[in-house]
Design an enzyme around this catalytic site. Sequence first.
Site, PDB file in Angstrom:
ATOM      1  N   THR A  13     -20.497 -27.542  46.096  1.00  0.00           N
ATOM      2  CA  THR A  13     -19.504 -27.814  45.162  1.00  0.00           C
ATOM      3  C   THR A  13     -19.361 -26.376  44.490  1.00  0.00           C
ATOM      4  O   THR A  13     -19.941 -25.886  43.501  1.00  0.00           O
ATOM      5  CB  THR A  13     -20.334 -28.610  43.782  1.00  0.00           C
ATOM      6  OG1 THR A  13     -21.311 -28.078  43.371  1.00  0.00           O
ATOM      7  CG2 THR A  13     -20.288 -30.245  44.365  1.00  0.00           C
ATOM      8  N   GLY A  14     -18.336 -25.549  44.959  1.00  0.00           N
ATOM      9  CA  GLY A  14     -17.860 -24.518  44.529  1.00  0.00           C
ATOM     10  C   GLY A  14     -17.232 -24.975  43.141  1.00  0.00           C
ATOM     11  O   GLY A  14     -16.238 -25.504  43.349  1.00  0.00           O
ATOM     12  N   THR A  15     -17.792 -24.495  42.174  1.00  0.00           N
ATOM     13  CA  THR A  15     -17.549 -25.268  40.985  1.00  0.00           C
ATOM     14  C   THR A  15     -17.331 -24.329  39.774  1.00  0.00           C
ATOM     15  O   THR A  15     -17.758 -23.067  39.620  1.00  0.00           O
ATOM     16  CB  THR A  15     -18.862 -26.007  40.765  1.00  0.00           C
ATOM     17  OG1 THR A  15     -18.913 -27.217  41.685  1.00  0.00           O
ATOM     18  CG2 THR A  15     -18.762 -26.797  39.459  1.00  0.00           C
ATOM     19  N   THR A  16     -16.707 -24.991  38.929  1.00  0.00           N
ATOM     20  CA  THR A  16     -16.709 -24.430  37.543  1.00  0.00           C
ATOM     21  C   THR A  16     -17.409 -25.590  36.734  1.00  0.00           C
ATOM     22  O   THR A  16     -16.729 -26.690  36.650  1.00  0.00           O
ATOM     23  CB  THR A  16     -15.335 -24.149  36.698  1.00  0.00           C
ATOM     24  OG1 THR A  16     -14.846 -23.263  37.832  1.00  0.00           O
ATOM     25  CG2 THR A  16     -15.658 -23.425  35.479  1.00  0.00           C
TER      26      THR A  16
END
Lengths: 232, 248
Positions: A13-16
């Site tokens: 989850t390349g995430t914010t």
Amino acid sequence: MEASGHSDAAPHTGTTIVAVQYSDGVVIGADSRVSTGRYVSNRASDKLTPLSDFVWLLRSGSAADTQLVGDYVRHYAEQHAMELDREPSVHTLAKLVAQINYANKAMLVGALIVAGWDTARGGQVYGVPVGGTLVRQRWTTDGSGSTYLWGYLDSEYREGMSRAEAEELVATALALAASRDGSSGGLLRLVTVSSGGAERRLIPGDQVPPFWDELPAPGKTPPVAGEAMVEA
Amino acid sequence: MSGIGTGYDLSTSTFSPDGRVFQTDYAQKAVDNSGTVVGIVCNDGVVLGVEKPIVSKMLVEGSNRRAYAVDRHAGVAVAGVAADGRQIVNRAVQEAVSYKNLYGDAIPGRVLADRLASYVHLFSLYWYSRPYGTASLLAVYDDDGPQLYLIEPSGAGHRFFGTAVGKGRQAAKTEIERLKLHEISCEQGINEVAKILHSVHDEEKPFEMELAWICEASGREFKRVPAELAAAAERQAKAALADSDMED
């Protein structure tokens, strides 16, 4: 998160993720992009997981790792609530996440946030990064997109915001990160937790006003910058 | 007096035909014959008092402790077999520590009472060990305010506004019921407890009184009542007793 060029990379989850304490509780939010290398394997995932009715987990990093941690803690939380005979405290569930993180620090990848509301201390946000740290904060952000938000949140966070102000802050932060971070995007999910429980909101990606140099979603009238994204 | 077991009382793991576990009944006898222990919940905390008959002039004052802190926010006073009580206190400390280690919070009173009661009850199930001959009065101050629990040798646990165990329990409970507990603070509570212990004690024999509390005045920490306050309570109790004697 690490943007790997390999198409057989584990789903990350390349995430914010963002969590903010306001006057009566917390507002938490996340984007919805899951990437396997450059491929977006899920553009509408849900990175906000309930651990109990009043305590939520925000997940960034390895999707598998963070899902498992969430599953374990939700199970422990349920059992704990039976002995306690009341809703578990936010601090306790954050501590349980930290315990698992610490015990498995060699293997887990990711950074978690636990946020929620309880009668004893009201709204609380806890950073629970992998490693085993547990630290309470007024607001925090994590995931690959968070790098673009520290300055924004540093300057925009206020003590004792109203619910509407906090929701707008989180939504704008997520939108800013998604516009700069290739690993974040999709739609924005928000949850507001207060004494009345948890309420989910969804902001579709095309309802986010474009920021500097951004193109609006094709074929639609872009929303006007400055107008509230979150319906009251 | 005591039921004649006629064979049903030889083992903890045997019921009698009328549904009693005689061994726990006998354990209760150990409690009933011991010095009185009193506990009351005042409007700002809990007071525990123990009547300790002095068995020998050679005993150092303050030895044979009967009230122990379990954690900052909780403490126990024991009646019955004192050595058994020590083990129950040790278990309570273990429970408090393991809860704190796992959940990061101080163990709530309700949970600690439940765990202690389960522990004591364990010893009424198996033939190879006898029940604890101890009743434990657990005083706690947590997010739900001050609480008092009683755990009996059978493993039964109850929550009380005020209660007493031991020799003078009947008279003590009568006195406690007369008090308006929600109207007094612990500073007044220690006077009441001292009065009760002195009035139920057999006047002929000397005894030592152990007072402990957890309240606003103690910083919500379980502690022995400070020496000056305890001495003042004792003086006041003796005076009240002398007054009531004169009235008769």
